[in-house]
Design a protein around this motif. Sequence first.
Motif, PDB file in Angstrom:
ATOM      1  N   SER A 189       0.795  -1.261  -0.128  1.00 46.40           N
ATOM      2  CA  SER A 189       0.092  -0.054  -0.053  1.00 46.40           C
ATOM      3  C   SER A 189       0.740   1.560   0.046  1.00 46.40           C
ATOM      4  O   SER A 189       1.543   1.528   0.810  1.00 46.40           O
ATOM      5  CB  SER A 189      -0.874   0.155   1.139  1.00 46.40           C
ATOM      6  OG  SER A 189      -1.858   1.150   1.313  1.00 46.40           O
ATOM      7  N   PHE A 229      -2.567  -1.582  -3.264  1.00 43.70           N
ATOM      8  CA  PHE A 229      -3.450  -0.097  -3.212  1.00 43.70           C
ATOM      9  C   PHE A 229      -2.281   0.967  -3.599  1.00 43.70           C
ATOM     10  O   PHE A 229      -1.185   1.159  -3.022  1.00 43.70           O
ATOM     11  CB  PHE A 229      -3.773   0.023  -1.620  1.00 43.70           C
ATOM     12  CG  PHE A 229      -4.695  -1.186  -1.270  1.00 43.70           C
ATOM     13  CD1 PHE A 229      -5.996  -1.298  -1.614  1.00 43.70           C
ATOM     14  CD2 PHE A 229      -3.993  -2.035  -0.670  1.00 43.70           C
ATOM     15  CE1 PHE A 229      -6.847  -2.157  -1.072  1.00 43.70           C
ATOM     16  CE2 PHE A 229      -5.052  -3.233  -0.237  1.00 43.70           C
ATOM     17  CZ  PHE A 229      -6.336  -3.184  -0.443  1.00 43.70           C
ATOM     18  N   ASP A 244      -2.381   5.277  -4.335  1.00 42.76           N
ATOM     19  CA  ASP A 244      -3.139   6.377  -4.631  1.00 42.76           C
ATOM     20  C   ASP A 244      -2.254   7.576  -5.182  1.00 42.76           C
ATOM     21  O   ASP A 244      -1.250   8.108  -4.476  1.00 42.76           O
ATOM     22  CB  ASP A 244      -3.518   7.046  -3.137  1.00 42.76           C
ATOM     23  CG  ASP A 244      -4.739   7.934  -3.452  1.00 42.76           C
ATOM     24  OD1 ASP A 244      -4.582   8.925  -4.129  1.00 42.76           O
ATOM     25  OD2 ASP A 244      -5.595   8.186  -2.260  1.00 42.76           O
ATOM     26  N   SER A 301      -6.688  -1.449  -6.111  1.00 43.26           N
ATOM     27  CA  SER A 301      -7.301  -0.225  -6.066  1.00 43.26           C
ATOM     28  C   SER A 301      -6.093   0.948  -6.635  1.00 43.26           C
ATOM     29  O   SER A 301      -5.297   0.793  -6.131  1.00 43.26           O
ATOM     30  CB  SER A 301      -7.347   0.364  -4.544  1.00 43.26           C
ATOM     31  OG  SER A 301      -7.784   1.532  -4.153  1.00 43.26           O
ATOM     32  N   ASN A 306      -6.075   4.944  -7.537  1.00 41.97           N
ATOM     33  CA  ASN A 306      -6.673   6.427  -7.362  1.00 41.97           C
ATOM     34  C   ASN A 306      -5.981   7.112  -8.516  1.00 41.97           C
ATOM     35  O   ASN A 306      -4.822   7.607  -8.131  1.00 41.97           O
ATOM     36  CB  ASN A 306      -6.690   6.896  -6.170  1.00 41.97           C
ATOM     37  CG  ASN A 306      -7.500   8.285  -6.153  1.00 41.97           C
ATOM     38  OD1 ASN A 306      -8.045   8.661  -7.145  1.00 41.97           O
ATOM     39  ND2 ASN A 306      -7.611   8.810  -5.041  1.00 41.97           N
ATOM     40  N   GLU A 350     -10.715  -3.590  -8.185  1.00 37.78           N
ATOM     41  CA  GLU A 350     -11.921  -3.582  -7.440  1.00 37.78           C
ATOM     42  C   GLU A 350     -12.157  -2.051  -7.364  1.00 37.78           C
ATOM     43  O   GLU A 350     -13.465  -1.881  -7.574  1.00 37.78           O
ATOM     44  CB  GLU A 350     -11.736  -3.910  -6.087  1.00 37.78           C
ATOM     45  CG  GLU A 350     -11.401  -5.651  -6.093  1.00 37.78           C
ATOM     46  CD  GLU A 350     -11.272  -6.078  -4.742  1.00 37.78           C
ATOM     47  OE1 GLU A 350     -11.210  -5.330  -3.552  1.00 37.78           O
ATOM     48  OE2 GLU A 350     -10.947  -7.289  -4.450  1.00 37.78           O
ATOM     49  N   PHE A 351     -11.426  -1.012  -7.174  1.00 39.73           N
ATOM     50  CA  PHE A 351     -11.527   0.209  -7.279  1.00 39.73           C
ATOM     51  C   PHE A 351     -10.758   0.889  -8.092  1.00 39.73           C
ATOM     52  O   PHE A 351      -9.424   0.833  -8.224  1.00 39.73           O
ATOM     53  CB  PHE A 351     -11.114   0.660  -5.794  1.00 39.73           C
ATOM     54  CG  PHE A 351     -11.396   2.046  -5.548  1.00 39.73           C
ATOM     55  CD1 PHE A 351     -12.293   2.815  -4.955  1.00 39.73           C
ATOM     56  CD2 PHE A 351     -10.260   3.225  -6.205  1.00 39.73           C
ATOM     57  CE1 PHE A 351     -12.509   4.212  -4.554  1.00 39.73           C
ATOM     58  CE2 PHE A 351     -10.054   4.717  -5.864  1.00 39.73           C
ATOM     59  CZ  PHE A 351     -11.396   4.901  -5.170  1.00 39.73           C
ATOM     60  N   THR A 353     -16.070  -0.185  -7.578  1.00 41.78           N
ATOM     61  CA  THR A 353     -16.001   1.124  -7.321  1.00 41.78           C
ATOM     62  C   THR A 353     -15.559   1.908  -8.600  1.00 41.78           C
ATOM     63  O   THR A 353     -14.447   1.387  -8.876  1.00 41.78           O
ATOM     64  CB  THR A 353     -15.623   1.623  -6.099  1.00 41.78           C
ATOM     65  OG1 THR A 353     -16.052   0.932  -5.029  1.00 41.78           O
ATOM     66  CG2 THR A 353     -15.494   3.210  -5.987  1.00 41.78           C
TER      67      THR A 353
END
Length: 359
Positions: A225, A250, A252, A275, A277, A300-301, A328
């Motif tokens: 992450s 993950f 971002d 995930s 972003n 998934e996101f 999402t």
Amino acid sequence: MEEKQVEVGEEEVAWSREIIPKVLRIVSTRLPQRDLIFLLLVSPWLNATLVSCPSIWLHLDFREMNNAGNRLVDALSLARYRHVKHINLEFAQDIEDKHLELVKSKVTFILCQDSLQDLEVMNLNGCQKISDKGIEAITSACPSLKEFLSYWNVRVTDIGLAHLVKNCKHIVDLNVSGCKNLSDKSLQLIAQNYPELQLLNLTRCVKLTDSGLQQILHGCPSLHSLNLYALSSFTDEAYKKISLLSHLKFLDLCGAQNLSDEGVGCIARCKGLLSLNLTWCVRVTDVGVIAVAQACTFLEFLSLFGIVGVTDKCLEALSLTCSNTLTTLDVNGCIGIKKRSRDELLQMFPKLRCFKVHS
């Protein structure tokens, strides 16, 4: 009549001694710690039962509480907290360096030397009166620490991070989000000392550069992450190195204004991503998103919020490869993607639970 009263009294005593402790052992692990503290005062039976359950006192929670500094010092003076594993001071009031220094002195000179040897989680999120001195004090008493969280603390500098890596060798989760005075020196220390680091949050650490980030990406291969929210200074030279993180799940990158399709294509080599972003990554187009769709089939996101360079082509690519995983999807502000009804989106992505399109 007197005999019956005596029998009733004996039954009440038996109930207090036998039944209440059994019930408490079952429910106490599910009660908030603040409720347990109040229960200590109800009766001697309750007090004795609760104090004799060491698993209950492994967590100290002063989140958002007033007078947290003095409460912390007092609590750690009690034998029942000798093996505490988790201390939560998130947004606690009245906690300063002097309290952490007092904890250290008590542990060293008054209490048992190993009082905080078992501590694994220290949450100082939002404790803006804590500086490098406080971090030095508390980390020197907690050699087993695994998670250190210090969100939004502008008093913490590279000196504080140096104390952390010197005193705590087993950190796997580090949150220094909003610590605006950290520089690449801190990232160098992290990279050199925490090869097993799994979670790292560098949100709004605005002094960081490509050099520091690249050291992290080379030195912390176990990361799963990574949060680089609101860090617009990095370039593709650093972003491409994210591909080194084979365990990454993950990521971002909100606000990564210098991230190009080429950089996204390299990031897509992290095939285990769940995930991603990409909000306000304004240079990204269909090319980058399609690369992600083709490689990251467990996604998934996904947020593409504010990216005007993407069109229905990337949505079609995602539908082909991620329709069974994507839950999402945010394409708010993506003017190149046509507005769809809920039913239309569910036909493309049947697992969607949260979707935002042109709100």
